[in-house]
Design a protein around this motif. Structure first.
Motif, mmCIF file in Angstrom:
data_model
loop_
_atom_site.group_PDB
_atom_site.id
_atom_site.type_symbol
_atom_site.label_atom_id
_atom_site.label_comp_id
_atom_site.label_asym_id
_atom_site.label_seq_id
_atom_site.Cartn_x
_atom_site.Cartn_y
_atom_site.Cartn_z
ATOM 1 N N SER A 281 0.787 -1.230 0.000
ATOM 2 C CA SER A 281 0.000 0.000 0.000
ATOM 3 C C SER A 281 0.821 1.283 0.000
ATOM 4 O O SER A 281 0.265 2.355 0.208
ATOM 5 N N ALA A 282 2.092 1.209 -0.206
ATOM 6 C CA ALA A 282 2.902 2.424 -0.130
ATOM 7 C C ALA A 282 3.892 2.445 -1.286
ATOM 8 O O ALA A 282 3.950 1.521 -2.091
ATOM 9 N N SER A 287 5.545 -2.313 2.706
ATOM 10 C CA SER A 287 4.462 -1.860 3.580
ATOM 11 C C SER A 287 3.112 -2.331 3.057
ATOM 12 O O SER A 287 2.840 -2.296 1.860
ATOM 13 N N LYS A 289 -1.335 -2.768 4.132
ATOM 14 C CA LYS A 289 -2.427 -2.363 5.005
ATOM 15 C C LYS A 289 -3.564 -3.369 4.884
ATOM 16 O O LYS A 289 -3.783 -3.952 3.814
ATOM 17 N N ARG A 312 2.397 3.134 -5.830
ATOM 18 C CA ARG A 312 1.295 3.936 -5.281
ATOM 19 C C ARG A 312 1.115 5.183 -6.142
ATOM 20 O O ARG A 312 2.009 6.017 -6.215
ATOM 21 N N GLU A 358 -7.883 5.319 0.924
ATOM 22 C CA GLU A 358 -7.034 5.216 2.109
ATOM 23 C C GLU A 358 -7.761 5.832 3.297
ATOM 24 O O GLU A 358 -8.097 7.018 3.273
#
Lengths: 403, 124
Positions: A281-282, A287, A289, A312, A358
């Motif tokens: 997610s980054a 990383s 989520k 992203r 998000e």
């Protein structure tokens, strides 16, 4: 899983699993000792690294020993070079990286043995970083130890190990497969490494998948389909039915394509290994989520795509019912977003990756998956088109799985 | 007239001295399988190299460096191949766009045939 009681008391109990594997190694492997050497600093003896170093470790921890471990951790846990604390009926042992002799005074003072880690320095540093991290106190980390049988550093955790594996994933990606293994302390099952480019079960969304033909796409999000069961959504143009996909470094099978549709909709499902309702997610490879509330996208709200090439890219949709046609045919009902070509919204290989809202609580809500992109006319405007959540769920009679 | 004829012979002789009077034509170009460029890409990441063979009906294709698999290609209308002896792909203006061995990292699905075989085009 969250266990009650002081951290080190828990570790004392959970350490059984990790140490069992070490003892199995000690009893079974006699000719495959890894290189390097260890120092028994408390006694001034040098022994071979690995089997001898671990010989004699026991697992019958008592409450007193657990408290002692807690003291040791508080006193020495932040010192550089510490990889792990092993403990047994004959006392505690520190596994350290680097200059073992510098630990001699500490070893004498504390009455502990110090062994030099046989694992690569960057990996040891990453694990130490995890140990030293304050998240450690929240119960993520249980115990780490060198496993001479598999020549790996084994780490047991008290839960799914998400935070710990995220911390070490960047090191793991640079290492040969199997050097670091994380397992759940209670079940003994391996914990996955989270990395877009070298993922492992349960697979996340946003990870790179490569077909048996070498074509790369991205995993989207996990759904439960009335027809296909629990599967990972991706784009249909990634492959036809029956094509097998591996993870990004071709070490593990993610699944086989089924329910592939092209051109309308341009959707497919990967069925095989277990997946998770999480997505990378980054703007990095590790990383992730958890996925929560899915919904239909709307115009004007910022969503982010987490494909495995662009990582992203965030933008808002200007249309939710776009149609595009090419040699494959026409695909309709697409969400459309555009911006200057100098700042593209996606690249080849992002296809199939999820598009999410998000949330402030560090979760993400699925809205779409990436289908493709292009350029409007000869101008400087590039666009991306995505399949909306409802297209996916209705086509597969599915619901999006939440974390 | 006589002078002109002599000059002509001189040019021929100079040509012989300079280039062996070679009359070899430029390498023939072969029309590549084509598709209309629509400005839309159903994208794929690739780790492949361009390969060509004038005896193969497709003329050019990709070979995955990770799996060794072959992926057939279509090109924008007007693109041609020539073999010198390795393949070169020329764009519609005759410029060399790709050569054999070029690394290709991004492509688009052009069409999936009835057998489920995917034909790609290299991303613009």
């Amino acid at each position: 899983m969250r266990m009650e009681g002081p951290m080190w008391r828990r570790l004392a109990l959970l350490g059984t699993v990790a140490l069992l594997s070490l003892q199995v190694a000690s009893a079974s492997a006699t000719s495959s000792e890894p290189g390097g050497e260890s120092v028994d600093a408390a006694y001034g003896e040098r022994t071979d690294c690995g089997l001898d170093a671990l010989d004699g470790l026991q697992t019958d921890m008592t409450g007193a020993l657990a408290n002692r471990a807690e003291d040791l951790q508080a006193k020495y846990g932040e010192l550089p070079g510490l990889v792990a604390i092993l403990f047994g009926s004959d006392g505690f042992s520190f596994v350290v990286q680097g200059d073992v002799d510098s630990w001699a005074a500490i070893a004498k003072e504390a009455g502990i043995r110090v062994y030099q880690s046989c694992v690569p320095e960057d990996l040891a540093a990453a694990v130490h970083e995890s140990v030293a991290d304050q998240n450690y106190a929240k119960g993520e980390f249980a115990i780490a130890g060198y496993n001479a049988f598999t020549d790996s550093l084994d780490v047991a955790t008290t839960n799914d190990g998400a935070r710990l594996r995220d911390r070490v994933a960047s090191a793991v990606e640079r290492l040969p497969a199997g050097v670091l293994r994380i397992s759940n302390a209670e079940s003994g099952q391996d914990v996955r490494f989270a990395g877009r480019l070298a993922d492992s079960p349960p697979f996340f969304g946003g990870g790179r998948i490569i077909s048996q033909f070498g074509d790369g796409c991205s995993t989207g999000f996990y759904i439960s389909s009335a027809t296909y069961g629990t599967t990972m959504v991706t784009a249909g143009h990634c492959a036809g039915n029956g094509v097998q996909f591996a993870n990004g470094n071709l070490t593990l099978i993610v699944g086989t394509m089924e329910g592939s549709s092209l051109p309308n909709p341009d959707l497919g499902l990967l069925d095989g290994a277990s997946c998770s309702a999480r997505s990378f997610s980054a703007g990095n490879t590790t990383s992730s989520k958890p996925i929560t509330e899915d919904a239909e996208p709307i115009t004007g709200t910022t969503y982010c795509q987490f494909g495995s090439v662009s990582y992203r890219k965030c933008a808002s949709y200007s249309s939710l019912n776009y149609q595009i046609c090419d040699a494959s045919g026409c695909t309709s009902g697409l969400a459309f977003t555009a911006r200057e070509c100098s700042s593209p919204l996606a690249a080849g290989g992002d296809s199939g990756g999820g598009v999410f809202r998000e949330y402030a609580d560090a979760t993400i809500g699925p809205r779409a998956i990436v289908v493709g992109g292009g350029q409007l006319g000869t101008g400087n405007t590039c666009f991306r088109v995505d399949h909306r959540r409802n297209t996916i769920t209705s086509f597969y009679s599915a619901v999006v799985l939440e974390y | 007239m006589f002078v002109a004829k002599r000059l002509g012979n001189l040019v021929v002789c100079m040509s012989i001295l300079a280039g062996g009077c070679s009359t070899t034509p430029p390498p023939a170009t072969l029309t590549l399988p084509a598709t209309d460029l629509v400005g839309f890409c159903r994208g794929l990441s690739l780790d492949a190299t361009l390969v060509g063979d004038p005896t193969d009906e497709r003329l050019t294709w990709l070979v995955s460096r990770s799996t060794g698999a072959r992926r057939d290609l279509v090109w924008p209308t007007g693109y041609v191949a020539r073999f010198v002896p390795e393949v070169e792909v020329l764009d519609e203006r005759g410029r060399v766009a790709f050569r054999a061995g070029d690394a290709i990292v991004e492509g688009c699905l052009a069409v999936r045939d009835s057998n489920g075989n995917d034909v790609l085009r290299i991303a613009p």
